[in-house]
Design a protein around this motif. Structure first.
Motif, mmCIF file in Angstrom:
data_model
loop_
_atom_site.group_PDB
_atom_site.id
_atom_site.type_symbol
_atom_site.label_atom_id
_atom_site.label_comp_id
_atom_site.label_asym_id
_atom_site.label_seq_id
_atom_site.Cartn_x
_atom_site.Cartn_y
_atom_site.Cartn_z
ATOM 1 N N GLN A 100 -0.916 4.595 -1.200
ATOM 2 C CA GLN A 100 -2.115 4.494 -0.370
ATOM 3 C C GLN A 100 -1.687 4.485 1.097
ATOM 4 O O GLN A 100 -1.781 3.481 1.807
ATOM 5 C CB GLN A 100 -2.906 3.249 -0.756
ATOM 6 C CG GLN A 100 -3.417 3.306 -2.192
ATOM 7 C CD GLN A 100 -4.196 2.071 -2.575
ATOM 8 O OE1 GLN A 100 -4.866 1.450 -1.750
ATOM 9 N NE2 GLN A 100 -4.109 1.702 -3.842
ATOM 10 N N TYR A 101 -1.202 5.648 1.542
ATOM 11 C CA TYR A 101 -0.542 5.755 2.837
ATOM 12 C C TYR A 101 -1.466 5.499 4.024
ATOM 13 O O TYR A 101 -1.055 4.889 5.006
ATOM 14 C CB TYR A 101 0.131 7.121 2.976
ATOM 15 C CG TYR A 101 1.083 7.428 1.856
ATOM 16 C CD1 TYR A 101 2.074 6.511 1.484
ATOM 17 C CD2 TYR A 101 0.989 8.610 1.143
ATOM 18 C CE1 TYR A 101 2.942 6.778 0.437
ATOM 19 C CE2 TYR A 101 1.858 8.891 0.099
ATOM 20 C CZ TYR A 101 2.832 7.973 -0.246
ATOM 21 O OH TYR A 101 3.685 8.245 -1.279
ATOM 22 N N LYS A 102 -2.714 5.949 3.951
ATOM 23 C CA LYS A 102 -3.634 5.724 5.075
ATOM 24 C C LYS A 102 -3.923 4.227 5.241
ATOM 25 O O LYS A 102 -3.958 3.720 6.362
ATOM 26 C CB LYS A 102 -4.919 6.522 4.902
ATOM 27 C CG LYS A 102 -4.705 8.003 5.109
ATOM 28 C CD LYS A 102 -5.981 8.787 4.957
ATOM 29 C CE LYS A 102 -5.678 10.276 5.118
ATOM 30 N NZ LYS A 102 -6.868 11.091 4.895
ATOM 31 N N LYS A 103 -4.120 3.535 4.121
ATOM 32 C CA LYS A 103 -4.338 2.082 4.193
ATOM 33 C C LYS A 103 -3.083 1.397 4.721
ATOM 34 O O LYS A 103 -3.169 0.461 5.516
ATOM 35 C CB LYS A 103 -4.705 1.514 2.818
ATOM 36 C CG LYS A 103 -6.116 1.791 2.401
ATOM 37 C CD LYS A 103 -6.425 1.084 1.081
ATOM 38 C CE LYS A 103 -7.857 1.284 0.670
ATOM 39 N NZ LYS A 103 -8.158 0.586 -0.592
ATOM 40 N N SER A 104 -1.932 1.862 4.274
ATOM 41 C CA SER A 104 -0.670 1.301 4.751
ATOM 42 C C SER A 104 -0.568 1.450 6.266
ATOM 43 O O SER A 104 -0.232 0.496 6.978
ATOM 44 C CB SER A 104 0.505 2.002 4.062
ATOM 45 O OG SER A 104 1.730 1.573 4.583
ATOM 46 N N LYS A 105 -0.858 2.636 6.750
ATOM 47 C CA LYS A 105 -0.793 2.898 8.188
ATOM 48 C C LYS A 105 -1.732 1.968 8.956
ATOM 49 O O LYS A 105 -1.353 1.393 9.982
ATOM 50 C CB LYS A 105 -1.135 4.359 8.473
ATOM 51 C CG LYS A 105 -1.024 4.746 9.930
ATOM 52 C CD LYS A 105 -1.332 6.223 10.130
ATOM 53 C CE LYS A 105 -1.213 6.593 11.602
ATOM 54 N NZ LYS A 105 -1.553 8.015 11.832
ATOM 55 N N GLU A 106 -2.946 1.807 8.460
ATOM 56 C CA GLU A 106 -3.922 0.924 9.114
ATOM 57 C C GLU A 106 -3.410 -0.507 9.196
ATOM 58 O O GLU A 106 -3.538 -1.170 10.225
ATOM 59 C CB GLU A 106 -5.253 0.954 8.364
ATOM 60 C CG GLU A 106 -6.014 2.242 8.492
ATOM 61 C CD GLU A 106 -7.227 2.298 7.567
ATOM 62 O OE1 GLU A 106 -7.638 1.243 7.003
ATOM 63 O OE2 GLU A 106 -7.776 3.407 7.402
ATOM 64 N N THR A 114 5.967 4.776 6.326
ATOM 65 C CA THR A 114 4.613 5.235 6.018
ATOM 66 C C THR A 114 4.311 6.532 6.757
ATOM 67 O O THR A 114 3.731 7.460 6.181
ATOM 68 C CB THR A 114 3.585 4.144 6.379
ATOM 69 O OG1 THR A 114 3.782 3.028 5.502
ATOM 70 C CG2 THR A 114 2.159 4.649 6.221
ATOM 71 N N TYR A 168 0.825 -1.207 0.000
ATOM 72 C CA TYR A 168 0.000 0.000 0.000
ATOM 73 C C TYR A 168 0.866 1.266 0.000
ATOM 74 O O TYR A 168 0.554 2.246 -0.668
ATOM 75 C CB TYR A 168 -0.929 0.026 1.211
ATOM 76 C CG TYR A 168 -2.210 -0.753 1.048
ATOM 77 C CD1 TYR A 168 -2.956 -0.706 -0.127
ATOM 78 C CD2 TYR A 168 -2.699 -1.529 2.089
ATOM 79 C CE1 TYR A 168 -4.139 -1.408 -0.269
ATOM 80 C CE2 TYR A 168 -3.887 -2.234 1.960
ATOM 81 C CZ TYR A 168 -4.602 -2.173 0.787
ATOM 82 O OH TYR A 168 -5.778 -2.858 0.650
ATOM 83 N N ARG A 169 1.972 1.238 0.733
ATOM 84 C CA ARG A 169 2.845 2.410 0.796
ATOM 85 C C ARG A 169 3.433 2.732 -0.570
ATOM 86 O O ARG A 169 3.381 3.867 -1.017
ATOM 87 C CB ARG A 169 3.967 2.220 1.827
ATOM 88 C CG ARG A 169 4.739 3.511 2.105
ATOM 89 C CD ARG A 169 5.957 3.267 2.969
ATOM 90 N NE ARG A 169 7.028 2.654 2.204
ATOM 91 C CZ ARG A 169 7.798 3.324 1.329
ATOM 92 N NH1 ARG A 169 7.642 4.599 1.122
ATOM 93 N NH2 ARG A 169 8.744 2.678 0.676
ATOM 94 N N LEU A 199 3.185 10.286 5.387
ATOM 95 C CA LEU A 199 2.009 11.002 5.892
ATOM 96 C C LEU A 199 2.401 12.298 6.615
ATOM 97 O O LEU A 199 1.585 12.896 7.302
ATOM 98 C CB LEU A 199 1.202 10.090 6.832
ATOM 99 C CG LEU A 199 0.468 8.953 6.136
ATOM 100 C CD1 LEU A 199 -0.036 7.929 7.145
ATOM 101 C CD2 LEU A 199 -0.691 9.494 5.292
ATOM 102 N N GLU A 245 4.193 12.652 9.159
ATOM 103 C CA GLU A 245 4.302 12.466 10.609
ATOM 104 C C GLU A 245 5.776 12.230 10.931
ATOM 105 O O GLU A 245 6.174 11.174 11.420
ATOM 106 C CB GLU A 245 3.417 11.310 11.063
ATOM 107 C CG GLU A 245 1.933 11.572 10.849
ATOM 108 C CD GLU A 245 1.048 10.454 11.345
ATOM 109 O OE1 GLU A 245 1.366 9.831 12.393
ATOM 110 O OE2 GLU A 245 0.025 10.186 10.686
#
Length: 159
Positions: free
Chosen positions: A86-92, A114, A81-82, A118, A120
């Motif tokens: 698709q960073y939010k999906k990766s984080k999840e 990730t 995902y990263r 994002l 962060e």
């Protein structure tokens, strides 16, 4: 399953396309086999076909995997995902992986990548610095381990 063993061996030998073809056929023949789905996802990843890997990783995780393979699936799916942006999906995915495998340093490092994507940055650096301090065999890093750990979550503080 003999075909699965052959496909894994072909991957180890660098015969990635041959391995992938066998694994696709196996996944089609055994769609509810989590190990086959995981191995098929992995085979797409090593070919640089991350978009094709997603469905197989997701399916393998949802069916259920033994811990060793589950770790790899969380790492593979989160990383996939990263690289697909698709960073939010990766984080999840990484957060789910870390909830189950709290001490897995590889997942933590990929999670930090990730977080960087994002924006962060502070949290990403904290994770990386702490893990560097914990795992480095470099004498100079070891000499400053306590300081690196202490400052890992205080990078924005001015003393």
């Amino acid at each position: 399953m003999k075909q699965l063993e052959i496909a894994i061996e072909l991957r180890k030998e660098g015969k990635l396309q041959e391995s992938n073809e066998i694994l696709i056929n196996l996944a089609n023949a055994h769609p509810n086999d989590s190990i086959i789905n995981y191995q098929c996802a992995w085979s797409f990843d090593v070919l640089g076909l991350e978009k094709n890997a997603v469905l197989y990783y997701e399916k393998a995780i949802s069916i259920g995997l033994p811990d060793k393979e589950l770790r790899g699936a969380f790492l593979g799916l989160g990383s996939t995902y990263r690289v697909l942006g698709q960073y939010k999906k990766s984080k999840e995915v990484f957060e789910k992986g870390l909830a189950k495998f709290t001490q897995d340093r590889a997942i933590k490092v990929f999670y930090a990548m990730t977080l960087y994507n994002l924006n962060e940055y502070s949290r990403a650096m904290e994770i990386l610095l702490y893990n560097l301090a914990q795992t480095s065999s470099d004498d100079n890093i070891k000499n400053y381990k306590k300081a690196i750990e202490f400052y890992s979550d205080k990078l924005d503080e001015i003393w």
